[in-house]
Design an enzyme around this catalytic site. Structure first.
Site, PDB file in Angstrom:
ATOM      1  N   PHE A 113       0.864  -1.179   0.000  1.00 42.81           N
ATOM      2  CA  PHE A 113       0.000   0.000   0.000  1.00 42.81           C
ATOM      3  C   PHE A 113       0.907   1.238   0.000  1.00 42.81           C
ATOM      4  O   PHE A 113       1.872   1.296   0.763  1.00 42.81           O
ATOM      5  CB  PHE A 113      -0.875  -0.047   1.249  1.00 42.81           C
ATOM      6  CG  PHE A 113      -1.994   0.947   1.271  1.00 42.81           C
ATOM      7  CD1 PHE A 113      -3.185   0.664   0.603  1.00 42.81           C
ATOM      8  CD2 PHE A 113      -1.876   2.140   1.945  1.00 42.81           C
ATOM      9  CE1 PHE A 113      -4.228   1.573   0.626  1.00 42.81           C
ATOM     10  CE2 PHE A 113      -2.921   3.056   1.968  1.00 42.81           C
ATOM     11  CZ  PHE A 113      -4.099   2.771   1.310  1.00 42.81           C
ATOM     12  N   ASP A 184       2.588  -6.090   7.389  1.00 41.86           N
ATOM     13  CA  ASP A 184       1.400  -5.273   7.523  1.00 41.86           C
ATOM     14  C   ASP A 184       0.198  -6.198   7.316  1.00 41.86           C
ATOM     15  O   ASP A 184       0.073  -6.837   6.262  1.00 41.86           O
ATOM     16  CB  ASP A 184       1.415  -4.143   6.483  1.00 41.86           C
ATOM     17  CG  ASP A 184       0.303  -3.138   6.734  1.00 41.86           C
ATOM     18  OD1 ASP A 184      -0.785  -3.556   7.185  1.00 41.86           O
ATOM     19  OD2 ASP A 184       0.517  -1.940   6.466  1.00 41.86           O
ATOM     20  N   TYR A 209     -10.170  -0.755  11.330  1.00 43.11           N
ATOM     21  CA  TYR A 209     -11.425  -0.264  10.720  1.00 43.11           C
ATOM     22  C   TYR A 209     -11.820  -1.043   9.481  1.00 43.11           C
ATOM     23  O   TYR A 209     -12.875  -0.798   8.926  1.00 43.11           O
ATOM     24  CB  TYR A 209     -11.323   1.237  10.396  1.00 43.11           C
ATOM     25  CG  TYR A 209     -10.093   1.634   9.599  1.00 43.11           C
ATOM     26  CD1 TYR A 209     -10.038   1.415   8.227  1.00 43.11           C
ATOM     27  CD2 TYR A 209      -9.000   2.222  10.216  1.00 43.11           C
ATOM     28  CE1 TYR A 209      -8.906   1.773   7.507  1.00 43.11           C
ATOM     29  CE2 TYR A 209      -7.873   2.576   9.513  1.00 43.11           C
ATOM     30  CZ  TYR A 209      -7.828   2.350   8.149  1.00 43.11           C
ATOM     31  OH  TYR A 209      -6.709   2.691   7.440  1.00 43.11           O
ATOM     32  N   LYS A 210     -10.979  -1.991   9.044  1.00 45.19           N
ATOM     33  CA  LYS A 210     -11.340  -2.788   7.869  1.00 45.19           C
ATOM     34  C   LYS A 210     -12.138  -4.009   8.335  1.00 45.19           C
ATOM     35  O   LYS A 210     -13.264  -3.862   8.787  1.00 45.19           O
ATOM     36  CB  LYS A 210     -10.075  -3.132   7.080  1.00 45.19           C
ATOM     37  CG  LYS A 210      -9.477  -1.876   6.418  1.00 45.19           C
ATOM     38  CD  LYS A 210      -8.139  -2.086   5.752  1.00 45.19           C
ATOM     39  CE  LYS A 210      -7.645  -0.751   5.180  1.00 45.19           C
ATOM     40  NZ  LYS A 210      -6.211  -0.751   4.879  1.00 45.19           N
ATOM     41  N   ARG A 356     -13.171  -3.564  -6.879  1.00 46.08           N
ATOM     42  CA  ARG A 356     -12.778  -4.396  -5.754  1.00 46.08           C
ATOM     43  C   ARG A 356     -13.993  -4.786  -4.916  1.00 46.08           C
ATOM     44  O   ARG A 356     -14.849  -3.938  -4.633  1.00 46.08           O
ATOM     45  CB  ARG A 356     -11.815  -3.555  -4.919  1.00 46.08           C
ATOM     46  CG  ARG A 356     -10.891  -4.303  -4.022  1.00 46.08           C
ATOM     47  CD  ARG A 356      -9.801  -3.376  -3.553  1.00 46.08           C
ATOM     48  NE  ARG A 356     -10.319  -2.309  -2.688  1.00 46.08           N
ATOM     49  CZ  ARG A 356      -9.675  -1.816  -1.638  1.00 46.08           C
ATOM     50  NH1 ARG A 356      -8.475  -2.270  -1.320  1.00 46.08           N
ATOM     51  NH2 ARG A 356     -10.182  -0.854  -0.912  1.00 46.08           N
TER      52      ARG A 356
HETATM   53  C1  LIG Z   1      -5.586   0.589   4.826  1.00 42.01           C
HETATM   54  C2  LIG Z   1      -4.093   0.522   4.829  1.00 42.01           C
HETATM   55  C3  LIG Z   1      -3.317   1.554   5.380  1.00 42.01           C
HETATM   56  C4  LIG Z   1      -3.960   2.816   5.910  1.00 42.01           C
HETATM   57  O1  LIG Z   1      -3.143   3.493   6.807  1.00 42.01           O
HETATM   58  P1  LIG Z   1      -3.777   4.578   7.778  1.00 42.01           P
HETATM   59  O2  LIG Z   1      -2.651   5.218   8.443  1.00 42.01           O
HETATM   60  O3  LIG Z   1      -4.715   3.862   8.701  1.00 42.01           O
HETATM   61  O4  LIG Z   1      -4.556   5.540   6.929  1.00 42.01           O
HETATM   62  C5  LIG Z   1      -1.949   1.390   5.413  1.00 42.01           C
HETATM   63  N1  LIG Z   1      -1.360   0.291   4.921  1.00 42.01           N
HETATM   64  C6  LIG Z   1      -2.074  -0.721   4.363  1.00 42.01           C
HETATM   65  C7  LIG Z   1      -1.390  -1.918   3.843  1.00 42.01           C
HETATM   66  C8  LIG Z   1      -3.455  -0.619   4.288  1.00 42.01           C
HETATM   67  O5  LIG Z   1      -4.172  -1.588   3.714  1.00 42.01           O
END
Ligand SMILES: *Cc1c(COP(=O)(O)O)cnc(C)c1O
Length: 397
Positions: A113, A184, A209-210, A356
């Site tokens: 990400f 992650d 939150y996911k 998605r």
């Molecule tokens: C959703 C997601 C994030 C989001 O990071 P935030 O700091 O919570 O906005 C980061 N890394 C990955 C791999 C994600 O899927």
């Protein structure tokens, strides 16, 4: 009925909506709404500052860490909540680099990400050292694990395609090369069984939150392997991670254990939501969730491929190589997704052309999947997406 099937009633799901975006933002657990209201009036309102002790606000980051730990295969006292995932990535990465001062490479992949990569870039700039961020295709990670790699930083499930890394195997290979492993788990926690302890990875991070359904802005989690928890340097040396925050010492002394990864004041209202969201997971087997998620994903793929020839599968076809989401490419994917959302089926879109869909067995069943495909087929066949109103890009896609 199994435990998984009985969870749907615990969620507030708007009438007429099929929600296939729990991989991005989980829906509201009904108890979370009640718990937040109670925390606002009964704790913040009535207890005021006393809430820190009497309602246990101060301890929540560690208490919730212990509640979340079993969902990711982590032992007691190895997980703490707080901040956002980007910040936890930064902390874990900085701590990992400190453990390999003679090495010069952070190894990641193109499926990561962007914020994870951005945080690495920022950290490299700040330390102004000779560190290189090497980003290679996911299938080539192991070929680049050599004695230059300080930290292998990967996201287990690719946010765009759902491609799933073999965490145990890659961690072993990273360790064979002498590198630290940082995972992650943003798209893993609550989506599939994770054996963090068994993997021997040094660090892991993720959000709540996911798939965990704790609401927008809910705190992230960080894990440090217990044998390293007393030596990992937290990088962000905030007072809540201090050995004794209320001694108000002039100098920083990290807390023993995982709590040193705390930074500042925890988001109490969001922690209340997380606590209620975790109630929904009580008694649920991650293995059963995984089996259901595979059934739903396979059904979706089969139906979409036979009824919507305009779409091309971009997720791995083999379920063992896939997380809990399925992605299809379509040139006008953005407009098609908007048309789909307008018709009550919510997924999301990732540039350049990926539609998605997340499968979350706690509140999605086979009937929902079949209904969603029927709507999608209708939109594709009738080209409903081909309207100006569906092509206007919003800030968040
Ligand atoms: C959703 C997601 C994030 C989001 O990071 P935030 O700091 O919570 O906005 C980061 N890394 C990955 C791999 C994600 O899927």
């Amino acid at each position: 009925m199994s435990e998984v099937d009985m969870r749907k009633q615990h969620f507030h799901l708007p009438e007429g909506i099929i929600y296939l975006d729990g991989n991005s933002l989980g829906p509201l657990p009904k108890k979370a709404a009640e718990r937040i209201a109670q925390t606002v009036t009964g704790e913040w309102g009535d207890l005021l500052i006393k809430g820190w002790n009497e309602a246990g606000w101060f301890y929540q980051p560690a208490v919730l860490g212990n509640r979340l730990a079993p969902l990711i295969g982590a032992p007691d006292n190895s997980v703490v909540l707080g901040d956002t995932l980007s910040i936890k990535v930064y902390q874990a990465l900085a701590a990992g680099l400190k453990m390999r001062p003679d090495r010069t490479v952070i190894l990641s992949d193109t499926g990561n990400f962007p914020t994870d990569l951005y945080m690495a870039e920022g950290l490299i700039k700040l330390i102004d050292g000779d560190i290189e961020l090497k980003v290679v295709p996911p299938e080539q990670v192991e070929d680049h694990l050599d004695e230059s790699v300080a930290v292998m930083m990967l996201t287990q499930v690719d946010y765009r395609t759902g491609r799933l890394h073999d965490m145990a195997s890659l961690t072993r290979k990273a360790h064979d090369a002498g590198a630290v492993a940082l995972w992650d788990l943003a798209h893993s926690a609550g989506a599939l069984p994770v054996d963090l302890e068994g993997s021997r990875a040094e660090f892991a991070v993720g959000c709540t939150y996911k798939y965990l359904n704790a609401g927008p802005g809910s705190p992230a989690f960080i894990y440090t392997r217990p044998d390293l928890a007393d030596e990992a340097e937290p990088a962000l040396s905030g007072w809540m991670g201090h050995a004794s925050p209320f001694a108000f010492d002039m100098g920083y002394q990290p807390s023993p254990g995982i709590e040193r990864m705390r930074v500042g004041t925890p988001p109490v209202l969001q922690m209340a939501a997380l606590d209620a969201a975790l109630d929904v997971w009580e008694g649920v087997s991650m293995h059963e969730v995984r089996a259901r998620s595979i059934e739903l994903s396979e059904l979706f793929i089969r139906e979409v491929e036979s009824r919507c020839p305009q779409l091309t599968l971009v997720s791995p076809r083999a379920s063992e190589n896939r997380g809990s989401q399925v992605s299809f490419a379509f040139e006008e994917g953005y407009a098609a997704m908007q048309a789909l959302i307008a018709a009550g089926v919510i997924g999301d879109f990732r540039a350049p052309d990926v539609m998605r869909f997340g499968f979350t067995p706690l509140y999605i069943d086979a009937e929902d999947v079949l209904k969603a495909v029927a709507v999608l087929e209708d939109i594709m066949t009738n080209r409903t997406w081909d309207r100006q109103e569906f092509k206007q890009r919003a800030a968040v896609t």
